[in-house]
Design an enzyme around this catalytic site. Structure first.
Site, PDB file in Angstrom:
ATOM      1  N   HIS A  97      31.371  49.440  -2.703  1.00 19.57           N
ATOM      2  CA  HIS A  97      30.766  49.456  -1.366  1.00 19.57           C
ATOM      3  C   HIS A  97      30.014  48.132  -1.228  1.00 19.57           C
ATOM      4  CE1 HIS A  97      30.688  53.797  -2.479  1.00 19.57           C
ATOM      5  NE2 HIS A  97      30.846  54.040  -1.197  1.00 19.57           N
ATOM      6  N   ASP A 140      26.687  48.207  -2.911  1.00 15.15           N
ATOM      7  CA  ASP A 140      26.676  48.250  -4.389  1.00 15.15           C
ATOM      8  C   ASP A 140      26.540  46.838  -4.946  1.00 15.15           C
ATOM      9  OD1 ASP A 140      27.553  50.888  -4.043  1.00 15.15           O
ATOM     10  OD2 ASP A 140      29.646  50.371  -4.468  1.00 15.15           O
TER      11      ASP A 140
HETATM   12  C1  XUL Z   1      31.418  60.354  -1.825  1.00 14.84           C
HETATM   13  C2  XUL Z   1      32.551  59.493  -2.208  1.00 14.84           C
HETATM   14  C3  XUL Z   1      32.394  58.043  -1.925  1.00 14.84           C
HETATM   15  C4  XUL Z   1      33.668  57.377  -1.501  1.00 14.84           C
HETATM   16  C5  XUL Z   1      33.488  55.956  -1.070  1.00 14.84           C
HETATM   17  O1  XUL Z   1      31.602  61.694  -2.085  1.00 14.84           O
HETATM   18  O2  XUL Z   1      33.524  59.961  -2.760  1.00 14.84           O
HETATM   19  O3  XUL Z   1      31.897  57.440  -3.071  1.00 14.84           O
HETATM   20  O4  XUL Z   1      34.607  57.402  -2.520  1.00 14.84           O
HETATM   21  O5  XUL Z   1      32.532  55.812  -0.086  1.00 14.84           O
END
Ligand code: XUL
Ligand code: CO
Length: 439
Positions: free
Chosen positions: A100, A103
């Site tokens: 992300h 992150d």
């Molecule tokens: C949350 C989840 C996230 C997604 C990416 O449950 O799975 O980490 O994978 O935003």
């Protein structure tokens, strides 16, 4: 750069008799299966957020793991996480990562400041990618953590929030291209509602589609040729999330004419939360031509939330990989470990051990699924079960030659159905056990 995971050695394949914690017992990356190495077939990825960020904090307690990587300064930490992440991937032989935006670098006071920080860190990551030969599987934007997203992001009632999230996704897509990834994920943790009393569901869904169309248009502008993924999840953190499961998300994409660019990123634990099996979600994606990628983890049968455990269930992995093989394997997708060690497994090396068992589990799943298909008894059974559609009245229905009147005449002549055959579920389950245990 010092070592962060000093207790983790380079992890190699040693075979099923090895007693070494830091060795693969079943994942032999160079083994050729279906014309490619297991490493190429499975495309394992490290999740930046869990491996480098999650410190064991839960609803009732503070972190138990030290993920400060030797610094208190947020930008120094972001840099240290790059070093730590590449060290971990290199030691484990993992060739991809997922991220992300938040992150990678801490959010600044303005979009410009956030983006400048991302530029600094992403330049370092690109150098590391070249040094280690590591790719990015997919990128995404964190559109759920900041308080501005309390009512949603793309589905927020406030148009300013929509503008803000568009700016955030624009930058996250640019980073995804910069890292050479062929995937971009939308996971809508705040896209849903807490109560319908305050919600204009129709407008919210239209707006979500507007956001996704804007992402497609921008992808063309910046040369992103990969897949967009929706990652379904029914709930948590929001009470009801719009991308409830694969069938719901695919229906949404069809309604808004988005099926050309979008596929599914199926997460095992999200399937459990939706009341489905992992295999069910993969099958729904596959039969709709919408299978893309996997978030590899597992939940706990006794808990109703997203525990994001490292996958250890070989049976589930086998049935999952059976769907992946039937789909022709991964193209742009792969197996991203959206998984974290338990709060009590607080040492840095426990995350390495979690990845090792996860990789061994999916290698076993792949090898067993391959053998099941080679064995052929399941495919043959299914083909026979539907044999009535290949000749006679079944073929005639499929060929479009029948209608209610002709079928009523046929049924009358037949009298009653006398040709049902056993479903033989128990036999089929015995085939799986036999193939699994004689691998
Ligand atoms: C949350 C989840 C996230 C997604 C990416 O449950 O799975 O980490 O994978 O935003
Ligand atoms: Co996920």
């Amino acid at each position: 750069m010092g070592e962060f995971f000093e207790n983790v050695p380079e992890v190699k394949y040693e075979g099923p008799d090895s007693k070494n914690k830091f060795a693969y017992k079943f994942y032999d990356p160079k083994k050729i299966v279906r014309g490619k190495t297991l490493e190429e077939q499975l495309k394992f990825a490290m999740a930046w957020w869990h491996t480098l960020g999650a410190d064991g904090t839960d609803m009732f307690g503070v972190g138990t793991m030290d993920k400060s990587f030797g610094t208190n300064d947020p930008m120094d930490l972001a840099k240290a996480k790059v070093d730590a992440g590449f060290e971990m991937m290199n030691k484990l032989g993992i060739k991809y990562f997922c991220f992300h935006d938040r992150d990678l670098a801490p959010e600044g006071a303005t979009i410009a400041e956030s983006n400048e920080r991302l530029d600094v860190i992403s330049d370092i990551i690109v150098d590391k990618q070249k040094e280690f030969g590591i790719n990015c599987l997919w990128g995404t934007a964190n559109c759920f953590n900041n308080p501005r997203y309390m009512h949603g992001a793309g589905t927020a009632p406030n148009a300013d929030v929509f503008a803000f999230v568009a700016a955030q996704i624009k930058k996250a897509m640019e980073l995804t291209v910069k890292f050479g990834a062929n995937g971009y994920v939308f996971w809508g943790g705040r896209e849903g509602y807490e109560t319908l009393l305050n919600t204009d569901m129709g407008l919210e869904l239209d707006n979500m589609a507007r956001l996704l169309h804007m992402a497609c248009d921008y992808a063309d502008k910046i040369g992103f040729k990969g897949d967009f993924y929706i990652e379904p999840k029914p709930k948590e953190p929001t009470k009801h999330q719009y991308d409830f499961d694969a069938a719901t998300a695919i229906g949404f994409l069809r309604k808004y004419d988005l099926t050309d660019r979008f596929k599914m990123n199926i997460e095992a634990n999200h399937a459990t939360l939706a009341g489905h099996t992992f295999q069910h979600e993969l099958r729904v994606a596959r039969v709709n031509g919408m299978f893309g990628s996997i978030d590899a983890n597992q939940g706990d049968e006794l808990l109703g939330w997203d525990t994001d455990q490292f996958p250890t269930n070989i049976y589930t992995a086998t049935l999952g990989m059976y769907e992946v093989i039937k789909n022709g394997g991964f193209t742009n997708g792969g197996l991203n470990f959206d998984a974290k060690q338990r709060r009590g497994s607080y040492r840095l090396e426990d995350t390495a051990i979690g990845h090792i068992i996860g990789m061994d589990t999916f290698a076993l799943g792949y090898l067993i699924a391959d053998k099941l298909i080679e064995d052929g008894r399941i495919d043959e059974f299914v083909a026979n079960r539907y044999a009535s559609w290949t000749t006679g009245i079944g073929k005639s229905i499929i060929d479009g030659k029948e209608d209610f009147e002709s079928l009523a005449a046929y049924a009358e002549k037949m009298g009653d159905v006398t040709t049902n055959i056993s479903g033989e579920q128990e036999y089929l389950e015995s085939v799986i056990n036999q193939v699994m245990l004689s691998l």
